[in-house]
Motif scaffolding. Structure first.
Motif, mmCIF file in Angstrom:
data_model
loop_
_atom_site.group_PDB
_atom_site.id
_atom_site.type_symbol
_atom_site.label_atom_id
_atom_site.label_comp_id
_atom_site.label_asym_id
_atom_site.label_seq_id
_atom_site.Cartn_x
_atom_site.Cartn_y
_atom_site.Cartn_z
ATOM 1 N N ASP A 217 -6.692 28.690 -14.776
ATOM 2 C CA ASP A 217 -7.377 28.724 -16.064
ATOM 3 C C ASP A 217 -6.612 27.965 -17.142
ATOM 4 O O ASP A 217 -7.221 27.398 -18.052
ATOM 5 N N PHE A 218 -5.274 28.015 -17.079
ATOM 6 C CA PHE A 218 -4.482 27.458 -18.187
ATOM 7 C C PHE A 218 -3.567 26.313 -17.802
ATOM 8 O O PHE A 218 -2.956 25.695 -18.677
ATOM 9 N N ALA A 219 -3.447 25.970 -16.523
ATOM 10 C CA ALA A 219 -2.452 24.981 -16.097
ATOM 11 C C ALA A 219 -2.654 23.634 -16.781
ATOM 12 O O ALA A 219 -1.718 23.060 -17.354
ATOM 13 N N ALA A 220 -3.864 23.101 -16.732
ATOM 14 C CA ALA A 220 -4.112 21.788 -17.340
ATOM 15 C C ALA A 220 -4.022 21.864 -18.850
ATOM 16 O O ALA A 220 -3.411 21.005 -19.505
ATOM 17 N N GLY A 221 -4.614 22.893 -19.439
ATOM 18 C CA GLY A 221 -4.590 23.023 -20.893
ATOM 19 C C GLY A 221 -3.191 23.157 -21.446
ATOM 20 O O GLY A 221 -2.889 22.630 -22.523
ATOM 21 N N ALA A 222 -2.324 23.862 -20.716
ATOM 22 C CA ALA A 222 -0.944 24.017 -21.173
ATOM 23 C C ALA A 222 -0.229 22.674 -21.225
ATOM 24 O O ALA A 222 0.547 22.406 -22.156
ATOM 25 N N ILE A 223 -0.473 21.811 -20.251
ATOM 26 C CA ILE A 223 0.139 20.485 -20.262
ATOM 27 C C ILE A 223 -0.384 19.675 -21.445
ATOM 28 O O ILE A 223 0.377 18.979 -22.133
ATOM 29 N N ALA A 246 -0.882 29.982 -27.406
ATOM 30 C CA ALA A 246 -0.653 28.546 -27.584
ATOM 31 C C ALA A 246 -0.908 28.163 -29.021
ATOM 32 O O ALA A 246 -1.704 28.803 -29.727
ATOM 33 N N GLY A 247 -0.228 27.106 -29.465
ATOM 34 C CA GLY A 247 -0.451 26.588 -30.811
ATOM 35 C C GLY A 247 0.643 25.627 -31.205
ATOM 36 O O GLY A 247 1.574 25.361 -30.431
ATOM 37 N N GLY A 248 0.537 25.110 -32.414
ATOM 38 C CA GLY A 248 1.656 24.386 -32.984
ATOM 39 C C GLY A 248 2.820 25.344 -33.173
ATOM 40 O O GLY A 248 2.644 26.567 -33.086
ATOM 41 N N PRO A 249 4.018 24.828 -33.425
ATOM 42 C CA PRO A 249 5.197 25.710 -33.497
ATOM 43 C C PRO A 249 5.058 26.885 -34.452
ATOM 44 O O PRO A 249 5.467 28.006 -34.128
ATOM 45 N N VAL A 250 4.450 26.675 -35.620
ATOM 46 C CA VAL A 250 4.350 27.753 -36.603
ATOM 47 C C VAL A 250 3.361 28.820 -36.141
ATOM 48 O O VAL A 250 3.653 30.023 -36.159
ATOM 49 N N VAL A 251 2.182 28.415 -35.727
ATOM 50 C CA VAL A 251 1.171 29.378 -35.291
ATOM 51 C C VAL A 251 1.618 30.084 -34.005
ATOM 52 O O VAL A 251 1.423 31.295 -33.850
#
Length: 266
Positions: A217-223, A246-251
């Motif tokens: 579910d998340f392998a491709a999205g995480a990359i 997941a998010g930018g560093p702050v979020v």
């Protein structure tokens, strides 16, 4: 093959698989079986798309391993493994909602998200006409245009999440929504974790959180998120339904603070 070359192959296969999924949807979906509950629909198209992907891999990369939603895991001799969700968002697909995707990642190392390293990825959303791609060290792109996660959320973070299909988990999922809403501008619930993560990479969403996701579910999205400058972590790994954020560093840091739990970065 270099990461770029693997990425080009991943993109080509994802595009072909997406075309097949879209064509089969237009022809009419035949329901084949159920997964964990009646609401979690598996279609004949799901299986046919995964078979197409497997056949392409056997032809192009016969020594690679494979981890797929429909047909399980096979170890390879090359040290690379393809992690595949042939149709992520099968309920959307069955209902004719265009927010579904073909999600393909290539990872290096043990076929375990706690230890593998991403090499390349593609998330093809044929119903939306979009192809998100990434290769290690080369960034993430949407149809060739470079992507970047958001870095500031002055009006609050636009977040996405998903719920499990088991009704017994819904109270916990809703409680988690209440837990993160203090940092949220609004919430989206689109039905495909791969697209949610691709949207984080594209800056269309500021962050994402969901319990109970499987590796495909998340392998491709995480990359994609990582190559777009973001962070992806798994929390509460000993829980029955670990959390992905997941998010930018702050979020990402804010989600980690609000949700808590032991963290493993991907």
């Amino acid at each position: 093959m270099t990461a770029v070359q693997v990425g080009e192959l991943v993109a080509d296969i994802a595009r072909e698989a997406g075309d097949l999924a879209k064509r089969r949807r237009a022809e009419g979906v035949s329901l084949a079986a159920t997964k964990s509950t009646l609401a979690d629909i598996v279609t004949e198209a799901d299986r046919e798309v995964e078979q197409l992907i497997r056949d392409r891999i056997r032809t192009e990369r016969p020594d690679d391993g494979f981890l797929g939603e429909e047909t399980g895991a096979e170890r390879g001799a090359s040290g690379l493994t393809w992690v595949v969700d042939p149709i992520d968002g099968t309920v959307n697909y069955a209902y004719g909602i265009p927010t579904y995707s073909v999600s393909i990642a290539v990872v290096e190392g043990e076929p375990n998200p706690e230890s593998w390293q991403g090499v390349a990825a593609a998330v093809c959303a044929p119903g939306l006409g979009e192809l998100f791609t990434a290769a290690r060290g080369e960034g993430a792109c949407l149809d060739g245009v470079r992507l970047s996660v958001t870095t500031e959320t002055p009006a609050g973070a636009l977040l996405a999440t998903g719920f499990g299909y088991d009704p017994a988990t819904h109270d916990g999922d809703l409680a988690m929504v209440r837990q993160v809403m203090p940092i949220a501008r609004d919430l989206r619930r689109m039905g495909s974790a791969a697209i949610d993560l691709a949207y984080v990479a594209a800056g269309r969403l500021d962050g994402f959180f969901e319990r109970g996701l499987n590796p495909w579910d998340f392998a491709a999205g995480a990359i994609l998120v990582h190559e777009a400058g973001g962070l992806v972590s798994r929390l509460e790994l000993d829980a029955p339904r670990p959390m992905v954020i997941a998010g930018g560093p702050v979020v990402h840091a804010e989600l980690q603070r609000l949700i808590g739990g032991a963290q493993n970065n991907m």
